[in-house]
Design a protein around this motif. Structure first.
Motif, mmCIF file in Angstrom:
data_model
loop_
_atom_site.group_PDB
_atom_site.id
_atom_site.type_symbol
_atom_site.label_atom_id
_atom_site.label_comp_id
_atom_site.label_asym_id
_atom_site.label_seq_id
_atom_site.Cartn_x
_atom_site.Cartn_y
_atom_site.Cartn_z
ATOM 1 N N PRO A 166 -27.188 -11.442 -13.921
ATOM 2 C CA PRO A 166 -27.743 -12.765 -14.259
ATOM 3 C C PRO A 166 -26.884 -13.476 -15.300
ATOM 4 N N SER A 167 -26.856 -14.803 -15.220
ATOM 5 C CA SER A 167 -26.097 -15.579 -16.199
ATOM 6 C C SER A 167 -26.813 -15.645 -17.536
ATOM 7 N N LEU A 168 -28.124 -15.760 -17.497
ATOM 8 C CA LEU A 168 -28.925 -15.865 -18.722
ATOM 9 C C LEU A 168 -30.146 -14.979 -18.593
ATOM 10 N N ILE A 169 -30.485 -14.281 -19.668
ATOM 11 C CA ILE A 169 -31.651 -13.399 -19.683
ATOM 12 C C ILE A 169 -32.515 -13.744 -20.887
ATOM 13 N N VAL A 170 -33.835 -13.706 -20.681
ATOM 14 C CA VAL A 170 -34.809 -13.947 -21.742
ATOM 15 C C VAL A 170 -35.690 -12.710 -21.887
ATOM 16 N N GLU A 171 -35.842 -12.236 -23.115
ATOM 17 C CA GLU A 171 -36.798 -11.176 -23.411
ATOM 18 C C GLU A 171 -37.781 -11.678 -24.465
ATOM 19 N N VAL A 172 -39.076 -11.536 -24.190
ATOM 20 C CA VAL A 172 -40.115 -11.894 -25.148
ATOM 21 C C VAL A 172 -40.526 -10.611 -25.865
ATOM 22 N N LEU A 173 -40.376 -10.587 -27.182
ATOM 23 C CA LEU A 173 -40.612 -9.371 -27.950
ATOM 24 C C LEU A 173 -42.093 -9.013 -28.027
ATOM 25 N N SER A 174 -42.356 -7.723 -28.002
ATOM 26 C CA SER A 174 -43.623 -7.145 -28.447
ATOM 27 C C SER A 174 -43.287 -6.267 -29.643
ATOM 28 N N LYS A 175 -44.268 -5.904 -30.429
ATOM 29 C CA LYS A 175 -43.974 -5.097 -31.622
ATOM 30 C C LYS A 175 -43.297 -3.791 -31.256
ATOM 31 N N SER A 176 -43.674 -3.220 -30.134
ATOM 32 C CA SER A 176 -43.098 -1.933 -29.757
ATOM 33 C C SER A 176 -41.792 -2.072 -28.984
ATOM 34 N N THR A 177 -41.427 -3.297 -28.544
ATOM 35 C CA THR A 177 -40.176 -3.475 -27.812
ATOM 36 C C THR A 177 -39.075 -4.051 -28.673
ATOM 37 N N ARG A 178 -39.392 -4.390 -29.912
ATOM 38 C CA ARG A 178 -38.440 -5.103 -30.761
ATOM 39 C C ARG A 178 -37.106 -4.380 -30.859
ATOM 40 N N ARG A 179 -37.143 -3.093 -31.146
ATOM 41 C CA ARG A 179 -35.901 -2.338 -31.342
ATOM 42 C C ARG A 179 -35.077 -2.305 -30.063
ATOM 43 N N LYS A 180 -35.719 -2.081 -28.922
ATOM 44 C CA LYS A 180 -34.987 -2.014 -27.665
ATOM 45 C C LYS A 180 -34.387 -3.363 -27.284
ATOM 46 N N ASP A 181 -35.174 -4.430 -27.417
ATOM 47 C CA ASP A 181 -34.703 -5.752 -27.004
ATOM 48 C C ASP A 181 -33.606 -6.282 -27.925
ATOM 49 N N MET A 182 -33.703 -5.973 -29.227
ATOM 50 C CA MET A 182 -32.758 -6.525 -30.183
ATOM 51 C C MET A 182 -31.504 -5.678 -30.355
ATOM 52 N N ILE A 183 -31.549 -4.420 -29.931
ATOM 53 C CA ILE A 183 -30.376 -3.556 -30.107
ATOM 54 C C ILE A 183 -29.862 -3.053 -28.763
ATOM 55 N N LYS A 184 -30.647 -2.205 -28.116
ATOM 56 C CA LYS A 184 -30.172 -1.585 -26.881
ATOM 57 C C LYS A 184 -29.907 -2.624 -25.788
ATOM 58 N N LYS A 185 -30.855 -3.539 -25.595
ATOM 59 C CA LYS A 185 -30.668 -4.516 -24.524
ATOM 60 C C LYS A 185 -29.610 -5.549 -24.889
ATOM 61 N N LEU A 186 -29.551 -5.939 -26.142
ATOM 62 C CA LEU A 186 -28.497 -6.868 -26.552
ATOM 63 C C LEU A 186 -27.124 -6.268 -26.247
ATOM 64 N N ASP A 187 -26.926 -5.025 -26.615
ATOM 65 C CA ASP A 187 -25.644 -4.368 -26.363
ATOM 66 C C ASP A 187 -25.396 -4.204 -24.869
ATOM 67 N N LEU A 188 -26.442 -3.858 -24.118
ATOM 68 C CA LEU A 188 -26.299 -3.681 -22.672
ATOM 69 C C LEU A 188 -25.911 -4.991 -21.999
ATOM 70 N N TYR A 189 -26.644 -6.059 -22.306
ATOM 71 C CA TYR A 189 -26.366 -7.349 -21.682
ATOM 72 C C TYR A 189 -24.977 -7.857 -22.063
ATOM 73 N N MET A 190 -24.625 -7.705 -23.326
ATOM 74 C CA MET A 190 -23.307 -8.139 -23.800
ATOM 75 C C MET A 190 -22.187 -7.370 -23.108
ATOM 76 N N SER A 191 -22.401 -6.093 -22.875
ATOM 77 C CA SER A 191 -21.362 -5.233 -22.308
ATOM 78 C C SER A 191 -21.217 -5.379 -20.801
ATOM 79 N N CYS A 192 -22.221 -5.959 -20.146
ATOM 80 C CA CYS A 192 -22.237 -5.960 -18.678
ATOM 81 C C CYS A 192 -22.031 -7.335 -18.049
ATOM 82 N N GLY A 193 -21.714 -8.348 -18.863
ATOM 83 C CA GLY A 193 -21.339 -9.629 -18.282
ATOM 84 C C GLY A 193 -22.382 -10.729 -18.324
#
Length: 247
Positions: A166-193
């Motif tokens: 996808p060209s653009l991705i949106v994640e809406v945070l939950s308290k329990s997803t904050r770490r994954k969305d802000m770190i793991k997914k940010l790095d994943l999306y950045m690394s994969c185009g």
């Protein structure tokens, strides 16, 4: 996160920003030699470690921390009616989100749907599997809240599954997803185009937008109060903060 010294030297800006969210362990020839951490983390480490441990066990987005093969994930994914993601060898269970999450998601999707009418890009909403690879052997399966796909017809396989990025991705945070969305997914999306990433935070009513270029963060902006979120890559695409967070 563990990286080698060469990777740090080549992408220092990227890891400097990620260190504000997570400690970065640097290795040389397989041996740990240093740690990159934020001043805030250093002063609150004991307090935040316990809080983070509790958040990670919350039912909305849980993982037991054990590694699993991609084949094990696929078997679980096929045999269960639950929603799962597979990131860096770990399986995460996705449960039902809360009201503020869904209102923000709905408002954004309506805005995006109308904006892209008659245009070549298509907004899609979860649950919809996206397969991303950091390397030919590294498989990840995620279900972003919203994604903009601009090559849908080109990248559909014979089973009607999308196999592009996808060209653009949106994640809406939950308290329990904050770490994954802000770190793991940010790095994943950045690394994969992925080109642009919106992190929507219903708790503090803010939206942060990251622009990725050459697998690095080239720009970012945070919007709040009476402001309107602006896309870096889609001219004219905007969303009013007060509309996104109407409760």
């Amino acid at each position: 996160m563990i990286i080698n010294s060469t990777e740090l030297q080549n992408n220092f800006g990227k890891y400097l920003m990620l260190a504000s969210q997570e400690d970065i362990i640097i290795t040389r020839n397989g041996t740990e030699i240093a740690k990159l951490t934020s001043a805030k983390h250093a002063s609150t480490a004991n307090r935040s470690a316990m809080a983070e441990q509790v958040r990670e066990k919350a039912p909305e987005y849980s993982s037991d921390g054990k590694k699993a093969t991609f084949e094990e994930f696929l078997q679980l994914h096929q045999e269960s009616e639950e929603r799962y993601e597979y990131i860096d060898g770990e399986i995460y269970l996705l449960a039902s989100p809360r009201t503020a999450h869904q209102i923000a998601l709905t408002e954004l999707f309506v805005i995006f749907y109308h904006f892209f009418q008659g245009k070549e890009c298509t907004p899609m909403i979860a649950p919809y599997d996206i397969e991303l690879k950091k390397s030919p052997e590294s498989f990840n399966i995620v279900q972003p809240d919203i994604m903009f796909i601009c090559d849908l017809e080109e990248k559909l396989n014979e089973d009607d599954y999308y196999k592009g990025v996808p060209s653009l991705i949106v994640e809406v945070l939950s308290k329990s997803t904050r770490r994954k969305d802000m770190i793991k997914k940010l790095d994943l999306y950045m690394s994969c185009g992925v080109k642009e990433y919106w992190i929507v935070n219903p708790d503090n009513k803010e939206v942060t937008v990251y622009l990725f270029e050459d697998k690095n963060i080239s720009n970012n902006a945070t919007y709040k109060n009476n402001e309107a979120v602006q896309s870096f890559i889609f001219e004219g695409l905007s969303a009013e903060i007060r509309r996104i967070f109407r409760i």
